[in-house]
Design an enzyme around this catalytic site. Structure first.
Site, PDB file in Angstrom:
ATOM      1  N   THR A 141      -6.102  -1.169  10.315  1.00 60.00           N
ATOM      2  CA  THR A 141      -6.960  -2.117   9.834  1.00 60.00           C
ATOM      3  C   THR A 141      -8.078  -2.493  10.473  1.00 60.00           C
ATOM      4  OG1 THR A 141      -6.810  -4.761   9.376  1.00 60.00           O
ATOM      5  CG2 THR A 141      -5.450  -3.827  11.236  1.00 60.00           C
ATOM      6  N   ASP A 142      -9.147  -2.872   9.602  1.00 56.05           N
ATOM      7  CA  ASP A 142     -10.464  -3.462  10.429  1.00 56.05           C
ATOM      8  C   ASP A 142     -10.369  -4.574  11.127  1.00 56.05           C
ATOM      9  OD1 ASP A 142      -9.866  -5.481   8.368  1.00 56.05           O
ATOM     10  OD2 ASP A 142     -11.864  -5.254   7.402  1.00 56.05           O
ATOM     11  N   GLU A 143      -9.148  -5.446  11.008  1.00 54.12           N
ATOM     12  CA  GLU A 143      -8.988  -6.719  12.018  1.00 54.12           C
ATOM     13  C   GLU A 143      -8.940  -6.460  13.627  1.00 54.12           C
ATOM     14  OE1 GLU A 143      -6.400  -9.689  10.700  1.00 54.12           O
ATOM     15  OE2 GLU A 143      -6.814  -9.108   8.311  1.00 54.12           O
TER      16      GLU A 143
ATOM     17  N   ALA B  26       4.805  -1.678   8.869  1.00 53.41           N
ATOM     18  CA  ALA B  26       4.324  -2.868   9.757  1.00 53.41           C
ATOM     19  C   ALA B  26       4.621  -4.102   9.294  1.00 53.41           C
ATOM     20  CB  ALA B  26       2.800  -2.702   9.954  1.00 53.41           C
TER      21      ALA B  26
ATOM     22  N   LYS C  87      -1.518  -4.397  15.979  1.00 54.94           N
ATOM     23  CA  LYS C  87      -2.145  -3.152  15.349  1.00 54.94           C
ATOM     24  C   LYS C  87      -3.134  -2.452  16.024  1.00 54.94           C
ATOM     25  CE  LYS C  87      -1.762  -2.009  11.658  1.00 54.94           C
ATOM     26  NZ  LYS C  87      -0.698  -0.827  10.981  1.00 54.94           N
TER      27      LYS C  87
ATOM     28  N   TYR D 156      -1.142 -10.654  14.847  1.00 55.57           N
ATOM     29  CA  TYR D 156      -1.229  -9.396  13.898  1.00 55.57           C
ATOM     30  C   TYR D 156      -1.972  -8.497  14.301  1.00 55.57           C
ATOM     31  CZ  TYR D 156      -2.244  -6.415   9.920  1.00 55.57           C
ATOM     32  OH  TYR D 156      -3.050  -5.300   9.353  1.00 55.57           O
ATOM     33  N   SER D 157      -3.514  -8.789  14.483  1.00 52.96           N
ATOM     34  CA  SER D 157      -4.394  -7.733  14.729  1.00 52.96           C
ATOM     35  C   SER D 157      -4.381  -7.231  16.045  1.00 52.96           C
ATOM     36  CB  SER D 157      -5.783  -8.295  14.543  1.00 52.96           C
ATOM     37  OG  SER D 157      -6.104  -9.406  15.200  1.00 52.96           O
TER      38      SER D 157
ATOM     39  N   ASN E 190     -14.108 -15.893   0.463  1.00 51.19           N
ATOM     40  CA  ASN E 190     -12.966 -16.445  -0.418  1.00 51.19           C
ATOM     41  C   ASN E 190     -13.275 -17.143  -1.587  1.00 51.19           C
ATOM     42  OD1 ASN E 190     -11.599 -14.854   1.729  1.00 51.19           O
ATOM     43  ND2 ASN E 190     -11.222 -16.654   2.895  1.00 51.19           N
TER      44      ASN E 190
ATOM     45  N   PHE F 107       2.760   3.686   7.507  1.00 48.62           N
ATOM     46  CA  PHE F 107       2.404   2.164   6.865  1.00 48.62           C
ATOM     47  C   PHE F 107       3.190   1.265   7.457  1.00 48.62           C
ATOM     48  CE2 PHE F 107       1.350   5.364   3.238  1.00 48.62           C
ATOM     49  CZ  PHE F 107      -0.013   4.924   2.965  1.00 48.62           C
TER      50      PHE F 107
ATOM     51  N   ILE G  37       0.691  -1.243   0.048  1.00 52.85           N
ATOM     52  CA  ILE G  37      -0.071  -0.118  -0.062  1.00 52.85           C
ATOM     53  C   ILE G  37       0.930   1.236   0.080  1.00 52.85           C
ATOM     54  CG2 ILE G  37      -2.012   1.178   1.136  1.00 52.85           C
ATOM     55  CD1 ILE G  37      -2.609  -1.271   2.457  1.00 52.85           C
TER      56      ILE G  37
HETATM   57  P1  NAD Z   1       3.569  -4.833   3.431  1.00 55.65           P
HETATM   58  O1  NAD Z   1       3.824  -5.822   4.380  1.00 55.65           O
HETATM   59  O2  NAD Z   1       3.193  -4.847   2.013  1.00 55.65           O
HETATM   60  O3  NAD Z   1       4.608  -3.654   3.499  1.00 55.65           O
HETATM   61  C1  NAD Z   1       5.054  -3.142   4.817  1.00 55.65           C
HETATM   62  C2  NAD Z   1       6.165  -2.229   4.701  1.00 55.65           C
HETATM   63  O4  NAD Z   1       6.791  -1.778   5.763  1.00 55.65           O
HETATM   64  C3  NAD Z   1       7.310  -2.645   3.747  1.00 55.65           C
HETATM   65  O5  NAD Z   1       8.075  -2.071   2.749  1.00 55.65           O
HETATM   66  C4  NAD Z   1       8.413  -3.283   4.784  1.00 55.65           C
HETATM   67  O6  NAD Z   1       9.860  -3.272   4.341  1.00 55.65           O
HETATM   68  C5  NAD Z   1       8.296  -1.955   5.717  1.00 55.65           C
HETATM   69  N1  NAD Z   1       8.676  -2.294   7.288  1.00 55.65           N
HETATM   70  C6  NAD Z   1       8.347  -3.486   7.956  1.00 55.65           C
HETATM   71  N2  NAD Z   1       8.938  -3.249   9.202  1.00 55.65           N
HETATM   72  C7  NAD Z   1       9.548  -2.162   9.270  1.00 55.65           C
HETATM   73  C8  NAD Z   1      10.119  -1.305  10.115  1.00 55.65           C
HETATM   74  N3  NAD Z   1      10.618  -1.845  11.586  1.00 55.65           N
HETATM   75  N4  NAD Z   1      10.848  -0.133   9.736  1.00 55.65           N
HETATM   76  C9  NAD Z   1      10.538   0.357   8.663  1.00 55.65           C
HETATM   77  N5  NAD Z   1       9.983  -0.079   7.730  1.00 55.65           N
HETATM   78  C10 NAD Z   1       9.494  -1.413   8.059  1.00 55.65           C
HETATM   79  O7  NAD Z   1       2.307  -3.911   4.007  1.00 55.65           O
HETATM   80  P2  NAD Z   1       0.915  -3.310   3.474  1.00 55.65           P
HETATM   81  O8  NAD Z   1       0.174  -4.433   3.104  1.00 55.65           O
HETATM   82  O9  NAD Z   1       1.242  -2.454   2.313  1.00 55.65           O
HETATM   83  O10 NAD Z   1       0.142  -2.601   4.590  1.00 55.65           O
HETATM   84  C11 NAD Z   1       0.486  -1.268   5.035  1.00 55.65           C
HETATM   85  C12 NAD Z   1      -0.099  -1.035   6.200  1.00 55.65           C
HETATM   86  O11 NAD Z   1      -1.537  -0.848   6.065  1.00 55.65           O
HETATM   87  C13 NAD Z   1       0.101  -1.735   7.371  1.00 55.65           C
HETATM   88  O12 NAD Z   1       0.355  -0.897   8.712  1.00 55.65           O
HETATM   89  C14 NAD Z   1      -0.867  -2.735   7.497  1.00 55.65           C
HETATM   90  O13 NAD Z   1      -1.485  -3.077   8.781  1.00 55.65           O
HETATM   91  C15 NAD Z   1      -2.275  -1.717   7.059  1.00 55.65           C
HETATM   92  N6  NAD Z   1      -3.520  -2.159   6.361  1.00 55.65           N
HETATM   93  C16 NAD Z   1      -3.065  -3.228   5.391  1.00 55.65           C
HETATM   94  C17 NAD Z   1      -4.252  -3.633   4.595  1.00 55.65           C
HETATM   95  C18 NAD Z   1      -4.214  -4.698   3.437  1.00 55.65           C
HETATM   96  O14 NAD Z   1      -5.036  -5.144   3.074  1.00 55.65           O
HETATM   97  N7  NAD Z   1      -2.894  -5.065   3.089  1.00 55.65           N
HETATM   98  C19 NAD Z   1      -5.657  -3.261   5.060  1.00 55.65           C
HETATM   99  C20 NAD Z   1      -5.714  -2.454   6.024  1.00 55.65           C
HETATM  100  C21 NAD Z   1      -4.562  -1.960   6.733  1.00 55.65           C
HETATM  101  O1  DAU Z   2      -8.671  -6.901   6.657  1.00 53.11           O
HETATM  102  C1  DAU Z   2      -7.498  -5.833   6.310  1.00 53.11           C
HETATM  103  C2  DAU Z   2      -6.197  -7.163   6.732  1.00 53.11           C
HETATM  104  O2  DAU Z   2      -6.399  -7.856   5.367  1.00 53.11           O
HETATM  105  C3  DAU Z   2      -4.821  -6.356   6.568  1.00 53.11           C
HETATM  106  O3  DAU Z   2      -4.739  -5.809   7.858  1.00 53.11           O
HETATM  107  C4  DAU Z   2      -3.911  -7.321   6.450  1.00 53.11           C
HETATM  108  O4  DAU Z   2      -2.531  -6.578   6.737  1.00 53.11           O
HETATM  109  C5  DAU Z   2      -3.900  -8.253   5.127  1.00 53.11           C
HETATM  110  O5  DAU Z   2      -3.032  -9.051   5.013  1.00 53.11           O
HETATM  111  C6  DAU Z   2      -5.449  -8.768   5.163  1.00 53.11           C
HETATM  112  O6  DAU Z   2      -5.538  -9.969   6.122  1.00 53.11           O
HETATM  113  P1  DAU Z   2      -6.169 -11.228   5.654  1.00 53.11           P
HETATM  114  O7  DAU Z   2      -5.775 -12.214   6.644  1.00 53.11           O
HETATM  115  O8  DAU Z   2      -7.802 -10.999   5.498  1.00 53.11           O
HETATM  116  O9  DAU Z   2      -5.592 -11.377   4.113  1.00 53.11           O
HETATM  117  P2  DAU Z   2      -5.189 -12.638   3.362  1.00 53.11           P
HETATM  118  O10 DAU Z   2      -4.791 -12.429   1.925  1.00 53.11           O
HETATM  119  O11 DAU Z   2      -4.022 -13.274   4.126  1.00 53.11           O
HETATM  120  O12 DAU Z   2      -6.391 -13.545   3.233  1.00 53.11           O
HETATM  121  C7  DAU Z   2      -7.511 -13.237   2.884  1.00 53.11           C
HETATM  122  C8  DAU Z   2      -8.400 -14.491   3.192  1.00 53.11           C
HETATM  123  O13 DAU Z   2      -8.061 -15.646   2.405  1.00 53.11           O
HETATM  124  C9  DAU Z   2      -8.388 -14.936   4.492  1.00 53.11           C
HETATM  125  O14 DAU Z   2      -9.718 -15.373   4.960  1.00 53.11           O
HETATM  126  C10 DAU Z   2      -7.768 -16.305   4.512  1.00 53.11           C
HETATM  127  C11 DAU Z   2      -7.745 -16.652   3.196  1.00 53.11           C
HETATM  128  N1  DAU Z   2      -6.612 -17.647   2.592  1.00 53.11           N
HETATM  129  C12 DAU Z   2      -5.511 -16.996   2.541  1.00 53.11           C
HETATM  130  C13 DAU Z   2      -4.411 -17.394   1.919  1.00 53.11           C
HETATM  131  C14 DAU Z   2      -3.013 -16.754   2.122  1.00 53.11           C
HETATM  132  C15 DAU Z   2      -6.763 -18.714   2.183  1.00 53.11           C
HETATM  133  O15 DAU Z   2      -7.950 -19.380   2.063  1.00 53.11           O
HETATM  134  N2  DAU Z   2      -5.732 -19.236   1.422  1.00 53.11           N
HETATM  135  C16 DAU Z   2      -4.438 -18.829   1.272  1.00 53.11           C
HETATM  136  O16 DAU Z   2      -3.513 -19.429   0.714  1.00 53.11           O
END
Ligand code: NAD
Ligand code: DAU
Length: 360
Positions: free
Chosen positions: A132-134, A81, A162, A158-159, A257, A79, A11
């Site tokens: 996150t919503d988690e 994390a 956060k 994780y959640s 899913n 961001f 993100i």
């Molecule tokens: P990501 O894992 O793709 O990226 C995380 C980034 O943070 C990476 O570039 C990593 O190198 C950097 N990082 C990790 N530890 C660090 C540290 N100690 N110091 C500096 N940089 C560090 O994550 P993402 O999916 O892009 O999520 C970004 C943010 O958004 C997170 O805080 C996550 O909780 C939140 N979020 C993600 C989602 C989702 O669906 N991916 C949804 C809601 C909220």
């Molecule tokens: O809701 C926001 C969150 O969404 C963010 O805070 C997290 O950083 C992000 O990783 C994501 O978490 P989820 O656990 O929901 O995402 P993930 O893509 O890991 O999994 C999505 C759904 O799919 C979950 O119900 C688990 C399932 N899953 C995932 C994987 C990797 C499978 O069924 N098979 C798989 O191999």
């Protein structure tokens, strides 16, 4: 300028690219470059003076404070994390370290910087925490969607980490008057999504002829949002959000899913057909994620009402663009799948064979 942490991740890199596409305000991108951080995401900014990259750890408050004093940003967008639930189950320590201790160290550095600013800059400064919503836990099938007043009930390391960081951010506003904003967003998808997460994993495995792993019965529900809509929401909150407030961000797009995976298979069947059969034939039910949250749904009406934000993409438009992006960027996928990725796949999917699935 603005100071972005974690701007080389999924993100964060989308946010930096979107920001510089719409503004000339420079970005200092501070990222540790863990396995999830990838400077290739930002290759198009290679010769762009508006993007300054510094490798570092948010746990290192001294480095952060020195950078803040040197570059004098008007805002921090946080961001950085550890973000993958399955990794937090296999190894929670790094989640506690980065998400809790790191956010604490960042807040302390930011507060020290902000306290010393002249009045006008102090007034204008913002710290936006991306969450996150988690943190709200899990919903039953007929429960109303999460609002900003839903009690926190995190279920994974994780959640929980956060949620702890959200509480710290809240306390800095309440105690010190530190100008915070928090966003709690649902599941994102789109370009540069690391292929450990469901959508990019399925797209990559499908093309490689590998199993498409469905945890448990595949009926867990997530609320999917295209990543550029999340970036737009963050920009709106940063510009006009009320200090100390939290804003839910979601796509109004709840999907099981299995339905997501079926959609991906169907798009791939049309864009890159197999010699015989459908990508659906590769679906494999595997052992469920421990403590797996059943349903997330976000009520994003506060953000819409107060700041006029609405998602621009539907799931249909966003997911097509996403599949096409992965087809067009096979080299990016191959690159991130090299190195430690194979070890993670072995750790997560070993012992999840279909004989242990709860439903099929
Ligand atoms: P990501 O894992 O793709 O990226 C995380 C980034 O943070 C990476 O570039 C990593 O190198 C950097 N990082 C990790 N530890 C660090 C540290 N100690 N110091 C500096 N940089 C560090 O994550 P993402 O999916 O892009 O999520 C970004 C943010 O958004 C997170 O805080 C996550 O909780 C939140 N979020 C993600 C989602 C989702 O669906 N991916 C949804 C809601 C909220
Ligand atoms: O809701 C926001 C969150 O969404 C963010 O805070 C997290 O950083 C992000 O990783 C994501 O978490 P989820 O656990 O929901 O995402 P993930 O893509 O890991 O999994 C999505 C759904 O799919 C979950 O119900 C688990 C399932 N899953 C995932 C994987 C990797 C499978 O069924 N098979 C798989 O191999």
């Amino acid at each position: 300028m603005i100071f972005v942490t974690g701007g080389a991740g999924f993100i964060g890199s989308n946010f930096v690219l979107d920001w510089l596409a719409g503004s000339d305000e420079p970005v200092l991108n501070f990222d540790k470059l863990t396995y999830a951080g990838n400077l290739n995401n930002l290759a198009s900014l290679k010769d762009d003076a508006r993007h300054v990259f510094v490798r570092g750890d948010i746990c290192d408050g001294e480095q952060v404070l020195a950078l803040l004093r040197e570059h004098r940003p008007r805002a921090i967008v946080h961001f950085a994390a550890e973000s993958h639930v399955d990794r937090s189950i296999h190894g929670p320590a790094e989640f506690i370290n980065t998400n809790i201790n790191g956010t604490f160290a960042l807040l302390e550095a930011a507060r020290a910087y902000w306290t010393a600013l002249p009045d006008a800059e102090k007034e204008a400064f913002r710290f936006l925490h991306v969450s996150t919503d988690e943190v709200y836990g899990t919903l039953g099938a007929t429960d109303p969607a999460f609002t900003e007043t839903t009690a926190f009930a995190p279920n994974s390391p994780y959640s929980a980490s956060k949620a702890a960081s959200d509480h710290l951010v809240r306390s800095y506003h309440h105690t010190y008057g530190f100008p915070t904003l928090t966003t709690n967003c649902s599941n994102n998808y789109g370009p540069y999504h690391f292929p450990e997460k469901l959508i990019p994993l399925i797209i990559a495995n499908a093309q490689a002829g590998k199993p498409l792993p469905i945890y448990g019965d595949g009926q867990q529900i997530r609320d999917w949002l295209y990543v550029s809509d999340h970036c737009a929401a963050i920009r709106r909150v940063l510009a006009d959000g009320r200090l100390g407030e939290t804003y839910n961000v979601g796509g109004w797009n709840e999907m099981a899913n299995l339905d997501v995976v079926h959609t991906l298979c169907d798009i791939l069947d049309s864009l890159k057909p197999k010699a015989t059969g459908s990508y659906r034939d590769q679906i494999t039910y595997v052992k469920d994620r421990p403590g797996h949250d059943r349903r997330y749904a976000i009520d994003a009406r506060k953000l819409e009402r107060e700041l006029g934000w609405k998602p621009a993409e539907t799931f249909e438009t966003g997911i097509r663009k996403t599949v096409q992006w992965y087809l067009d960027n096979a080299a990016w996928v191959a690159d991130v799948q090299s190195g430690a990725y194979a070890k993670w796949v072995e750790t997560n999917y070993f012992n999840r064979d279909s004989s242990q699935a709860e439903a099929s």
